[in-house]
Design a protein around this motif. Structure first.
Motif, short mmCIF file in Angstrom:
data_model
loop_
_atom_site.label_atom_id
_atom_site.label_comp_id
_atom_site.label_asym_id
_atom_site.label_seq_id
_atom_site.Cartn_x
_atom_site.Cartn_y
_atom_site.Cartn_z
N PHE A 273 49.38 44.39 65.54
CA PHE A 273 48.19 44.20 66.37
C PHE A 273 47.67 45.56 66.82
O PHE A 273 48.45 46.44 67.20
N HIS A 274 46.35 45.72 66.79
CA HIS A 274 45.73 46.99 67.21
C HIS A 274 45.50 46.93 68.72
O HIS A 274 44.64 46.19 69.21
N LEU A 275 46.29 47.69 69.47
CA LEU A 275 46.18 47.75 70.93
C LEU A 275 46.02 49.18 71.36
O LEU A 275 46.76 50.07 70.90
N GLN A 276 45.07 49.43 72.23
CA GLN A 276 44.93 50.75 72.81
C GLN A 276 44.59 50.62 74.29
O GLN A 276 44.08 49.59 74.74
N LYS A 277 44.88 51.66 75.03
CA LYS A 277 44.55 51.73 76.45
C LYS A 277 43.47 52.75 76.65
O LYS A 277 43.50 53.83 76.04
N ASP B 214 31.71 41.25 86.91
CA ASP B 214 32.07 42.63 86.56
C ASP B 214 32.76 42.74 85.21
O ASP B 214 32.61 43.74 84.51
N ILE B 215 33.49 41.71 84.80
CA ILE B 215 34.22 41.80 83.54
C ILE B 215 33.27 41.78 82.35
O ILE B 215 33.58 42.34 81.29
N GLU B 216 32.10 41.17 82.48
CA GLU B 216 31.13 41.17 81.39
C GLU B 216 30.64 42.59 81.12
O GLU B 216 30.52 43.02 79.96
N VAL B 217 30.37 43.34 82.17
CA VAL B 217 29.95 44.72 82.00
C VAL B 217 31.09 45.56 81.45
O VAL B 217 30.90 46.40 80.57
N ALA B 218 32.31 45.32 81.95
CA ALA B 218 33.46 46.07 81.45
C ALA B 218 33.67 45.82 79.97
O ALA B 218 34.02 46.74 79.21
N TYR B 219 33.47 44.57 79.53
CA TYR B 219 33.63 44.26 78.11
C TYR B 219 32.63 45.06 77.27
O TYR B 219 33.00 45.66 76.25
N LEU B 220 31.38 45.09 77.69
CA LEU B 220 30.35 45.80 76.92
C LEU B 220 30.53 47.31 76.98
O LEU B 220 29.95 48.03 76.15
N ASP B 221 31.32 47.78 77.93
CA ASP B 221 31.70 49.19 77.94
C ASP B 221 32.73 49.48 76.87
O ASP B 221 32.83 50.60 76.36
N ALA B 222 33.50 48.45 76.49
CA ALA B 222 34.60 48.63 75.53
C ALA B 222 34.22 48.23 74.11
O ALA B 222 34.66 48.86 73.14
N PHE B 223 33.42 47.16 73.96
CA PHE B 223 33.15 46.59 72.64
C PHE B 223 31.69 46.16 72.53
O PHE B 223 31.04 45.83 73.53
N GLU B 224 31.23 46.07 71.30
CA GLU B 224 30.03 45.31 70.99
C GLU B 224 30.43 43.84 70.92
O GLU B 224 31.60 43.51 70.65
N PRO B 225 29.49 42.91 71.15
CA PRO B 225 29.84 41.49 71.08
C PRO B 225 30.50 41.12 69.76
O PRO B 225 30.08 41.54 68.68
N GLY B 226 31.60 40.35 69.86
CA GLY B 226 32.32 39.89 68.70
C GLY B 226 33.36 40.85 68.16
O GLY B 226 34.10 40.51 67.24
N GLN B 227 33.44 42.05 68.74
CA GLN B 227 34.26 43.10 68.14
C GLN B 227 35.73 43.03 68.50
O GLN B 227 36.59 43.35 67.68
N GLY B 228 36.06 42.67 69.74
CA GLY B 228 37.46 42.71 70.15
C GLY B 228 37.68 42.00 71.47
O GLY B 228 36.78 41.31 71.99
N TYR B 229 38.87 42.17 72.01
CA TYR B 229 39.25 41.55 73.28
C TYR B 229 39.55 42.63 74.31
O TYR B 229 40.25 43.61 74.02
N LEU B 230 39.04 42.43 75.50
CA LEU B 230 39.34 43.33 76.61
C LEU B 230 40.29 42.63 77.57
O LEU B 230 40.01 41.52 78.05
N ALA C 184 46.28 34.52 74.38
CA ALA C 184 45.52 33.29 74.59
C ALA C 184 44.19 33.35 73.84
O ALA C 184 43.76 32.36 73.22
N LEU C 185 43.53 34.51 73.87
CA LEU C 185 42.26 34.65 73.16
C LEU C 185 42.48 34.76 71.65
O LEU C 185 41.68 34.24 70.86
N VAL C 186 43.54 35.44 71.25
CA VAL C 186 43.86 35.53 69.82
C VAL C 186 44.08 34.13 69.24
O VAL C 186 43.60 33.81 68.14
N THR C 187 44.79 33.29 69.96
CA THR C 187 45.04 31.93 69.50
C THR C 187 43.74 31.15 69.33
O THR C 187 43.59 30.37 68.38
N ARG C 188 42.79 31.38 70.20
CA ARG C 188 41.53 30.63 70.17
C ARG C 188 40.52 31.19 69.18
O ARG C 188 39.77 30.42 68.55
N PHE C 189 40.49 32.51 69.01
CA PHE C 189 39.39 33.10 68.25
C PHE C 189 39.83 34.00 67.09
O PHE C 189 38.99 34.56 66.40
N GLY C 190 41.13 34.17 66.90
CA GLY C 190 41.60 34.98 65.80
C GLY C 190 41.92 36.41 66.21
O GLY C 190 41.56 36.87 67.29
N GLU C 191 42.60 37.11 65.30
CA GLU C 191 43.05 38.46 65.60
C GLU C 191 41.88 39.45 65.60
O GLU C 191 41.05 39.46 64.69
#
Length: 305
Positions: A283-287, A109-125, A248-255
């Protein structure tokens, strides 16, 4: 639902979580023509006969509701707890909805949720529902995660974790000073939710319910936050735990931009405030409210080459 839609090529999107299962029908242009909800489910329920019966019953109800609204040609379903073994689930969806097996896609389910929020490579959900997880799909389509290991191991910041923390605090207080719960607005809200203040009510609730039902107890914690410092502390700690996942993801893949989503994230403003406070300045954070069933429906309806 109205008259079934038989004139358009429809895609069915399913977002199955512990609290509820949401579905939507989309046409090829991306218009959502119908949607609804049925009971929650998890792919982990397939491990036991009673769980399999429950999943099949939920799929049956979903299929009835969907077919009242329209006939899908393709399905994209995201299921919590899904780890890749989905032959039985696909067979059920194919039979119940009359959709060819090769027109059904199952994923977490999280894969679908990610694609609802971002295009691949765009951000972190960062998604906080019954459990919690941070997700990143890179430009090559590879899925990366932090957390999401399940409520028995971690999933800090999710609804189940909030409920468990509240119960733990209340009963530790009772160990040390019996009757102290009467001075706690959070304890009153929690015990109202589970049916009583005797340990037997808490025990039966925590050990006899599905994880999604337990996660709903977080609503009682959030409702008492204005009057109880213990509830506020739990919600603030939830936000800090969700920030940890993002970092954790920022540390691995950048801001990159970060989106916080999910039902637990919407319980109380303290969660978002604490998460923002624990992230570095700038950091750019939104809900945002998640509609992964819409994203899944549009993916299913998209014309294939």
């Amino acid at each position: 639902m109205g008259k079934p839609d038989t004139d358009r090529t429809l895609g069915l999107g399913i977002d199955a979580g512990g609290t509820e299962t949401r579905w939507a029908l989309s046409d090829p242009a991306g218009e959502i023509v119908s949607e609804g909800t049925v009971a929650g489910l998890s792919a982990l329920m397939m491990a036991k006969p009673a769980g399999r019966e429950q999943v099949h019953a939920t799929f049956s109800q979903l299929a009835q509701d969907v077919l009242d609204a329209g006939k899908p040609l393709r399905i994209c379903a995201g299921l919590t707890g899904f780890g890749g073994e989905g032959n039985v689930l696909m067979d059920w969806l194919s039979t119940l909805l009359g959709v060819r097996l090769d027109a059904i896609t199952l994923c977490n389910d999280i894969e679908v949720a990610y694609l609802d929020a971002f295009e691949p490579g765009q951000g972190y959900l960062v998604y906080a529902g019954t459990g919690s997880i941070a997700a990143f799909i890179d430009e090559q389509g590879e899925f990366h995660r932090a957390g999401g290991r399940g409520v028995m191991l971690d999933d800090a910041g999710g609804g189940f974790w909030i409920a468990r923390e509240a119960m733990r605090r209340i009963w530790r207080g009772e160990d040390e000073q019996p009757g102290s719960w009467e001075d706690s607005p959070m304890a009153h809200a929690v015990f109202d939710h589970v049916g009583g203040s005797d340990w037997s009510f808490s025990r039966n609730f925590m050990y006899a319910q599905e994880r999604g039902a337990i996660g709903q107890l977080a609503l009682a914690v959030a409702m008492s936050a204005g009057a109880d410092p213990a509830a506020r502390h739990i919600l603030l700690q939830a936000g800090r735990e969700l920030a940890r996942l993002a970092l954790a993801l920022v540390t691995r893949f950048g801001e990159r931009p970060i989106i916080l989503s999910g039902r637990a994230a919407e319980l109380h403003p303290l969660i978002f405030e604490a998460m923002r406070a624990d992230l570095p300045p700038g950091f750019h954070l939104q809900k945002r409210s998640a509609r992964p069933h819409h994203a899944a429906a549009r993916m299913a309806a998209r014309p294939r080459n």
